[in-house]
Design a protein around this motif. Structure first.
Motif, short mmCIF file in Angstrom:
data_model
loop_
_atom_site.label_atom_id
_atom_site.label_comp_id
_atom_site.label_asym_id
_atom_site.label_seq_id
_atom_site.Cartn_x
_atom_site.Cartn_y
_atom_site.Cartn_z
N THR A 8 3.03 -14.07 15.39
CA THR A 8 1.90 -14.87 15.14
C THR A 8 2.18 -16.28 15.35
O THR A 8 3.48 -16.72 15.22
CB THR A 8 1.14 -14.86 13.65
OG1 THR A 8 0.05 -15.67 13.70
CG2 THR A 8 2.05 -15.32 12.76
N VAL A 10 2.28 -20.44 14.47
CA VAL A 10 2.19 -21.37 13.44
C VAL A 10 2.16 -22.57 13.95
O VAL A 10 3.15 -23.23 14.63
CB VAL A 10 3.57 -21.21 12.33
CG1 VAL A 10 3.22 -22.26 11.42
CG2 VAL A 10 3.55 -19.82 11.89
N THR A 42 11.20 -12.87 10.99
CA THR A 42 11.37 -12.15 9.67
C THR A 42 12.17 -11.09 9.22
O THR A 42 12.20 -10.61 8.04
CB THR A 42 9.98 -12.05 9.25
OG1 THR A 42 9.24 -10.73 9.82
CG2 THR A 42 8.96 -13.10 9.47
N LEU A 48 7.30 -15.40 13.50
CA LEU A 48 6.57 -16.50 13.41
C LEU A 48 7.02 -17.48 14.44
O LEU A 48 8.00 -18.02 14.70
CB LEU A 48 6.85 -17.15 11.98
CG LEU A 48 6.65 -16.22 10.80
CD1 LEU A 48 6.78 -16.98 9.77
CD2 LEU A 48 5.13 -15.93 10.82
N MET A 62 -3.10 -23.07 7.02
CA MET A 62 -3.26 -21.72 6.92
C MET A 62 -2.43 -21.12 5.76
O MET A 62 -1.54 -21.79 5.13
CB MET A 62 -2.65 -21.07 8.23
CG MET A 62 -3.42 -21.45 9.37
SD MET A 62 -5.15 -20.95 9.53
CE MET A 62 -4.88 -19.28 9.77
N HIS A 63 -2.58 -19.71 5.07
CA HIS A 63 -1.88 -19.16 4.48
C HIS A 63 -0.97 -18.18 4.67
O HIS A 63 -1.29 -17.11 5.78
CB HIS A 63 -2.88 -18.48 3.29
CG HIS A 63 -1.98 -17.59 2.21
ND1 HIS A 63 -1.23 -18.44 1.48
CD2 HIS A 63 -2.03 -16.44 2.06
CE1 HIS A 63 -0.69 -17.56 0.62
NE2 HIS A 63 -1.09 -16.20 0.89
N TYR A 64 0.41 -18.09 4.62
CA TYR A 64 1.34 -17.19 5.21
C TYR A 64 2.12 -16.70 3.81
O TYR A 64 2.69 -17.36 2.98
CB TYR A 64 2.27 -17.66 6.05
CG TYR A 64 1.77 -18.30 7.18
CD1 TYR A 64 1.55 -17.35 8.38
CD2 TYR A 64 1.36 -19.56 7.32
CE1 TYR A 64 1.03 -17.85 9.64
CE2 TYR A 64 0.69 -20.10 8.58
CZ TYR A 64 0.62 -19.15 9.63
OH TYR A 64 0.06 -19.92 10.84
N PHE A 66 4.87 -13.71 2.28
CA PHE A 66 6.01 -13.11 2.64
C PHE A 66 6.46 -12.16 1.36
O PHE A 66 6.52 -12.79 0.30
CB PHE A 66 7.36 -14.07 2.90
CG PHE A 66 6.71 -15.02 3.96
CD1 PHE A 66 6.87 -14.34 5.39
CD2 PHE A 66 6.24 -16.19 3.90
CE1 PHE A 66 6.70 -15.37 6.56
CE2 PHE A 66 5.88 -16.89 4.86
CZ PHE A 66 6.00 -16.61 6.04
N HIS A 116 0.81 -25.98 5.07
CA HIS A 116 0.46 -24.55 5.06
C HIS A 116 0.90 -23.89 3.96
O HIS A 116 1.93 -24.17 3.10
CB HIS A 116 1.23 -23.73 6.19
CG HIS A 116 0.86 -24.03 7.57
ND1 HIS A 116 -0.45 -23.72 8.17
CD2 HIS A 116 1.63 -24.63 8.63
CE1 HIS A 116 -0.44 -24.35 9.46
NE2 HIS A 116 0.85 -24.65 9.83
N MET A 118 2.42 -21.41 1.80
CA MET A 118 3.38 -20.31 1.91
C MET A 118 3.46 -19.59 0.48
O MET A 118 3.40 -20.26 -0.55
CB MET A 118 4.76 -20.91 2.22
CG MET A 118 4.69 -21.81 3.44
SD MET A 118 4.22 -20.54 4.95
CE MET A 118 4.51 -21.85 6.29
#
Length: 129
Positions: A8, A10, A42, A48, A62-64, A66, A116, A118
């Protein structure tokens, strides 16, 4: 049929700085540039790909999230603290310096250099069947 996420993008105002920031917190490596992207692998086959807009367009937050090993969570929190990065127990950032204990795990939220949101968590969210 299944579909695995491969990568994706970022968006960042400084792709190298943002990639290094996140990789540093998560204990990952920044990859070699690939075209206009700076990848962070990752470790599960997903990258990313950090990207700077050539026209200097603003970055939309945005929201990521993990999923991280429980035995590495404290180390990641320590990296945030060492870097002076405030973390929160909630996505709205109203509980600074706290972690959550959702679904029997631990989690925290923090902003990257571009805002962002995280998230690191040790247990996935329980989803209704």
């Amino acid at each position: 049929m299944t579909a695995d996420l491969n990568h994706t993008v970022v968006h960042a105002t400084d792709k190298l700085a943002s990639a290094e920031f996140l990789a540093g917190i998560l204990g990952l490596k920044v990859g070699a540039p690939f075209g206009p992207f700076i990848p962070v692998d990752t470790g599960n086959g997903v990258t990313l790909d950090f990207y700077e807009s050539p026209d200097g367009a603003p970055v939309a937050s945005m929201h990521y999230a993990f999923l991280v090993p429980d035995d590495e969570f404290d180390t990641m929190i320590g990296r945030l603290e060492a870097g002076g990065v405030t973390y929160y127990a909630d996505p709205g950032h109203t509980e600074p310096g706290q972690i959550n204990r959702l679904f029997g795990g631990r989690g925290a939220y923090f902003d990257d250099p571009d805002g962002h949101n995280m998230e690191i968590m040790t247990r996935p969210y329980a989803r209704p069947a």
